[in-house]
Write a protein that holds these residues in place. Structure first.
Motif, PDB file in Angstrom:
ATOM      1  N   ALA A 151       0.781  -0.902  -0.081  1.00 36.05           N
ATOM      2  CA  ALA A 151       0.005   0.201  -0.409  1.00 36.05           C
ATOM      3  C   ALA A 151       0.981   0.726   0.112  1.00 36.05           C
ATOM      4  N   VAL A 152       1.752   1.327   1.002  1.00 33.39           N
ATOM      5  CA  VAL A 152       2.793   2.453   0.970  1.00 33.39           C
ATOM      6  C   VAL A 152       3.453   2.491  -0.536  1.00 33.39           C
ATOM      7  N   ALA A 153       3.925   1.296  -1.270  1.00 28.89           N
ATOM      8  CA  ALA A 153       4.140   1.537  -2.167  1.00 28.89           C
ATOM      9  C   ALA A 153       2.947   1.786  -3.744  1.00 28.89           C
ATOM     10  N   VAL A 154       2.422   1.542  -3.550  1.00 32.70           N
ATOM     11  CA  VAL A 154       1.052   2.178  -4.186  1.00 32.70           C
ATOM     12  C   VAL A 154       0.933   3.220  -4.542  1.00 32.70           C
ATOM     13  N   LEU A 155       0.748   3.834  -3.131  1.00 30.50           N
ATOM     14  CA  LEU A 155       0.775   5.752  -3.006  1.00 30.50           C
ATOM     15  C   LEU A 155       1.682   6.449  -2.558  1.00 30.50           C
ATOM     16  N   ALA A 158       1.955   6.551  -6.751  1.00 30.36           N
ATOM     17  CA  ALA A 158       0.389   7.395  -7.723  1.00 30.36           C
ATOM     18  C   ALA A 158       0.454   9.054  -7.272  1.00 30.36           C
ATOM     19  N   PHE A 159       1.485   9.285  -5.936  1.00 36.69           N
ATOM     20  CA  PHE A 159       1.715  10.868  -5.740  1.00 36.69           C
ATOM     21  C   PHE A 159       3.336  11.163  -6.433  1.00 36.69           C
ATOM     22  N   ALA A 160       4.059  10.356  -6.679  1.00 38.17           N
ATOM     23  CA  ALA A 160       5.033  10.668  -7.607  1.00 38.17           C
ATOM     24  C   ALA A 160       4.457  10.779  -9.107  1.00 38.17           C
ATOM     25  N   ASN A 161       3.843   9.881 -10.296  1.00 37.93           N
ATOM     26  CA  ASN A 161       2.974  10.586 -10.986  1.00 37.93           C
ATOM     27  C   ASN A 161       2.152  11.251 -10.930  1.00 37.93           C
ATOM     28  N   ALA A 162       1.387  11.831  -9.915  1.00 33.28           N
ATOM     29  CA  ALA A 162       1.157  12.622  -9.743  1.00 33.28           C
ATOM     30  C   ALA A 162       2.081  14.422  -9.616  1.00 33.28           C
TER      31      ALA A 162
END
Length: 167
Positions: A151-155, A158-162
């Motif tokens: 979950a930390v990796a996915v978040l 997602a933050f890096a992509n944003a």
């Protein structure tokens, strides 16, 4: 039990029993003695309990006092000569124990809250240790940890992509 009988019991001890008593006279707990000798604490307790049984199940502190007297009488060395205090009086003290000091009981040495090597699992809930969990509990804990890491990796992705789309 008279001193002659007590001394004859100490003269017939095995080397390992004598070693356990010698270290116990230095105010080491069974865990500390076991750690020093590389054995389990229950082994140390069994060695000392075997001596106590020979002495009529005398309290551990009394056994250590008699052992010290026997060792001094026969010129055996115990590393620290000022270990055990004289026996407590028969009248129980009614004064309150100071909070900052360990509790001292009439039938024992001093007890502290926990030994330094037992403090490694403080991050767990009180009274729950990894050794208390069964195999399924340990597997569940590992699975929950893996899900949390994912979950930390996915978040993070997602933050890096944003951030990348904003630039």
């Amino acid at each position: 039990m008279d001193h002659g009988a007590i001394h004859s019991v100490f003269a017939s001890l095995t080397e390992k029993q004598e070693e356990a008593l010698r270290l116990a006279c230095q105010h080491l707990t069974s865990k500390q003695i076991a750690q020093e000798l590389g054995v389990a604490p229950v082994t140390i307790d069994k060695r000392i309990d075997a001596v106590r049984a020979k002495l009529g199940h005398m309290p551990r502190v009394e056994v250590l006092r008699h052992y010290r007297a026997w060792a001094e009488a026969y010129d055996r060395t115990i590393d620290d000569p000022t270990i055990l205090t004289p026996p407590l009086s028969s009248a129980a003290s009614t004064t309150a124990q100071p909070q900052e000091r360990p509790y001292v009981f009439e039938d024992s040495l001093a007890f502290d809250a926990r030994a330094p090597w037992d403090r490694s699992s403080d991050w767990l809930q009180p009274r729950i240790r990894p050794s208390d969990l069964g195999i399924s509990g340990k597997l569940l804990l590992i699975a929950l940890g893996a899900v949390a890491i994912m979950a930390v990796a996915v978040l993070s992705m997602a933050f890096a992509n944003a951030l990348a789309t904003m630039l």
